[in-house]
Design a protein around this motif. Structure first.
Motif, PDB file in Angstrom:
ATOM      1  N   ARG A  97       0.822  -1.201   0.000  1.00 14.12           N
ATOM      2  CA  ARG A  97       0.000   0.000   0.000  1.00 14.12           C
ATOM      3  C   ARG A  97       0.862   1.259   0.000  1.00 14.12           C
ATOM      4  O   ARG A  97       0.560   2.222  -0.701  1.00 14.12           O
ATOM      5  CB  ARG A  97      -0.910   0.031   1.224  1.00 14.12           C
ATOM      6  N   ILE A  98       1.930   1.219   0.794  1.00 10.93           N
ATOM      7  CA  ILE A  98       2.826   2.386   0.860  1.00 10.93           C
ATOM      8  C   ILE A  98       3.501   2.594  -0.492  1.00 10.93           C
ATOM      9  O   ILE A  98       3.605   3.723  -0.980  1.00 10.93           O
ATOM     10  CB  ILE A  98       3.867   2.202   1.987  1.00 10.93           C
ATOM     11  N   ARG A  99       3.972   1.485  -1.093  1.00  8.71           N
ATOM     12  CA  ARG A  99       4.634   1.606  -2.395  1.00  8.71           C
ATOM     13  C   ARG A  99       3.661   2.045  -3.484  1.00  8.71           C
ATOM     14  O   ARG A  99       4.047   2.711  -4.442  1.00  8.71           O
ATOM     15  CB  ARG A  99       5.283   0.277  -2.777  1.00  8.71           C
ATOM     16  N   ALA A 100       2.395   1.657  -3.330  1.00  7.45           N
ATOM     17  CA  ALA A 100       1.409   2.012  -4.352  1.00  7.45           C
ATOM     18  C   ALA A 100       1.061   3.493  -4.295  1.00  7.45           C
ATOM     19  O   ALA A 100       0.615   4.075  -5.283  1.00  7.45           O
ATOM     20  CB  ALA A 100       0.135   1.184  -4.152  1.00  7.45           C
ATOM     21  N   TYR A 101       1.270   4.128  -3.177  1.00  2.00           N
ATOM     22  CA  TYR A 101       0.948   5.542  -3.040  1.00  2.00           C
ATOM     23  C   TYR A 101       2.050   6.355  -3.727  1.00  2.00           C
ATOM     24  O   TYR A 101       3.158   6.452  -3.247  1.00  2.00           O
ATOM     25  CB  TYR A 101       0.845   5.931  -1.566  1.00  2.00           C
ATOM     26  N   THR A 102       1.746   6.907  -4.879  1.00  9.55           N
ATOM     27  CA  THR A 102       2.764   7.642  -5.644  1.00  9.55           C
ATOM     28  C   THR A 102       2.537   9.136  -5.603  1.00  9.55           C
ATOM     29  O   THR A 102       3.424   9.903  -5.929  1.00  9.55           O
ATOM     30  CB  THR A 102       2.767   7.195  -7.115  1.00  9.55           C
TER      31      THR A 102
END
Length: 164
Positions: A90-95
């Protein structure tokens, strides 16, 4: 044979019996001691063997319990790792950036406004508390704007690459 000969033979037999009997009693006592020792050792060995078997059964049951607990622990660990991995995804998906260059400009403008308010209150008597507060808030807002500017500059090339 006459009576004294019988008495003499009887006395000799009596003396031989008295000398042989202690030897026979000693021999019998030694045999009984060794037999008792052998029986005691065999009973001790049997009890030790039984105790060893009980300990092995306990060890086996505790080993099974430990394996069960270890499986539960591994399942909990796997579930937690799955949660951690999901959160990392989820953190990586937040761009998207939380701040933008427009936010930086707005902060700089607010800091300049507070500096203007500080200079304005500088000529008025009795407004020292407001003047000091405006100076502190302006400095803090300027530092925050610098952090935002750093974040915007760091993430700007990544955003430009993802757009291309």
């Amino acid at each position: 044979m006459q009576a004294p000969h019988y008495m003499l033979a009887l006395a000799i037999a009596w003396i031989v019996t008295l000398t042989v009997l202690p030897y026979l009693f000693t021999k019998t006592r030694h045999r009984a001691y060794h037999q008792g020792l052998t029986n005691g050792l065999s009973k001790r060995d049997a009890l030790s063997w039984q105790r060893l078997q009980d300990l092995e059964r306990q060890l086996e049951s505790r080993s099974i319990e430990r394996e069960t607990e270890q499986r539960k622990h591994l399942q909990k660990t796997a579930a937690l790792m799955g949660t951690v991995n999901e959160l990392e995804e989820r953190i990586r998906a937040y761009t998207g950036l939380a701040v933008t260059p427009a936010d930086h400009r707005l902060m700089i403008q607010a800091a300049e406004t507070l500096l203007l308010a500080q200079r304005t209150w500088g000529v008025m008597k009795g407004s020292e508390a407001w003047r000091d507060r405006a100076a502190l808030e302006s400095a803090a807002l300027t530092r925050l704007a610098a952090l935002v500017h750093t974040e915007v500059r760091r993430n700007a090339p990544a955003k430009a690459e993802s757009a291309a």
